[in-house]
Design a protein around this motif. Sequence first.
Motif, mmCIF file in Angstrom:
data_model
loop_
_atom_site.group_PDB
_atom_site.id
_atom_site.type_symbol
_atom_site.label_atom_id
_atom_site.label_comp_id
_atom_site.label_asym_id
_atom_site.label_seq_id
_atom_site.Cartn_x
_atom_site.Cartn_y
_atom_site.Cartn_z
ATOM 1 N N ILE A 243 2.326 1.866 -3.497
ATOM 2 C CA ILE A 243 1.311 2.398 -4.409
ATOM 3 C C ILE A 243 1.174 3.906 -4.223
ATOM 4 O O ILE A 243 1.143 4.673 -5.190
ATOM 5 N N ARG A 244 1.113 4.362 -2.983
ATOM 6 C CA ARG A 244 0.959 5.790 -2.724
ATOM 7 C C ARG A 244 2.188 6.574 -3.173
ATOM 8 O O ARG A 244 2.071 7.656 -3.762
ATOM 9 N N LEU B 128 -3.171 1.931 -11.296
ATOM 10 C CA LEU B 128 -3.133 2.255 -9.878
ATOM 11 C C LEU B 128 -4.443 1.888 -9.199
ATOM 12 O O LEU B 128 -4.454 1.321 -8.098
ATOM 13 N N GLY C 206 0.820 -1.206 0.000
ATOM 14 C CA GLY C 206 0.000 0.000 0.000
ATOM 15 C C GLY C 206 0.851 1.252 0.000
ATOM 16 O O GLY C 206 0.534 2.236 -0.672
ATOM 17 N N GLU D 245 -4.850 -0.783 -6.195
ATOM 18 C CA GLU D 245 -5.470 -0.419 -4.929
ATOM 19 C C GLU D 245 -6.620 -1.368 -4.589
ATOM 20 O O GLU D 245 -6.803 -1.750 -3.426
ATOM 21 N N LYS D 246 -7.400 -1.765 -5.611
ATOM 22 C CA LYS D 246 -8.501 -2.698 -5.387
ATOM 23 C C LYS D 246 -7.972 -4.051 -4.927
ATOM 24 O O LYS D 246 -8.490 -4.647 -3.969
ATOM 25 N N TYR E 224 -5.108 -4.620 -3.512
ATOM 26 C CA TYR E 224 -4.510 -4.417 -2.196
ATOM 27 C C TYR E 224 -5.568 -4.503 -1.101
ATOM 28 O O TYR E 224 -5.389 -5.177 -0.075
ATOM 29 N N LEU E 225 -6.723 -3.849 -1.309
ATOM 30 C CA LEU E 225 -7.805 -3.886 -0.331
ATOM 31 C C LEU E 225 -8.383 -5.289 -0.190
ATOM 32 O O LEU E 225 -8.717 -5.726 0.914
#
Length: 244
Positions: A33-34, A82, A30, A86-87, A89-90
């Motif tokens: 990614i940021r 991205l 995470g 993120e999806k 990752y969640l």
Amino acid sequence: MQLLLVSLIPGMDLPSQHQNPTQAMVRNCGYIIRVSAHVFFLISKCIYVCLRSACSMDQGSCGCCLIQQKVNMIKMYFNMTLAKLEKEYLQTKQSLCNIEASRTAFSVALFDDVTFQCYGPFTLNTNIIYKHVFLNLGDSYSVDTGIFTVPHSGVYTIAITIYSDAGSSGRLLAACASLQVNGQVVSQSREQNRDDQEDSATVVLVLQLMAGDKVAVNLPEGCFLCEYNSFFNTFSAFLLYATE
């Protein structure tokens, strides 16, 4: 490689000896990614500032407008990628939480004291209440009732061991027990004779159970179990994987 990433990207860390490596991986993913999103934003901003004035002066020869279009396409692709990362990752983080929440395992023995003593015989079929707890992860086994209440629907491994001693040769040996789910016999072991002074048995099953099911070991009428110097009579189960 992992050490290099930690040194290049502040905020990342290696899992310590007592830290779950999967949790560290999810947290670092995470963070990367940021950081990547921020770095790409800065690069795009720099290119845009450098080329904007040149494109306004000479759109026909310098080709900077075409470059700007390519940058916008790359930016769009990056944003889509991205969002997908993120999806995922969640979803990974949620899966990890579900796995941690569904951990279930227990193992118990008949008596706390392993001096010679017997359980039964009784005049009625009776649920065996195991008092010595080796492990009760999830607190789904009750030492008051001897019942394992299934916390999560899934596939479970269940095992029971039984042992009995008639006390002397020629006396009736009655080593027997049944594994029950919601009061229904799933499997049983029975040894009743006057030939053996002592005997033992083991039952191991893999069962698909539903949340709320009641699993217990039943001692049939007239049977008895004994222990001395060790934990011979045990009841254990653990979740292989959840299906809910």
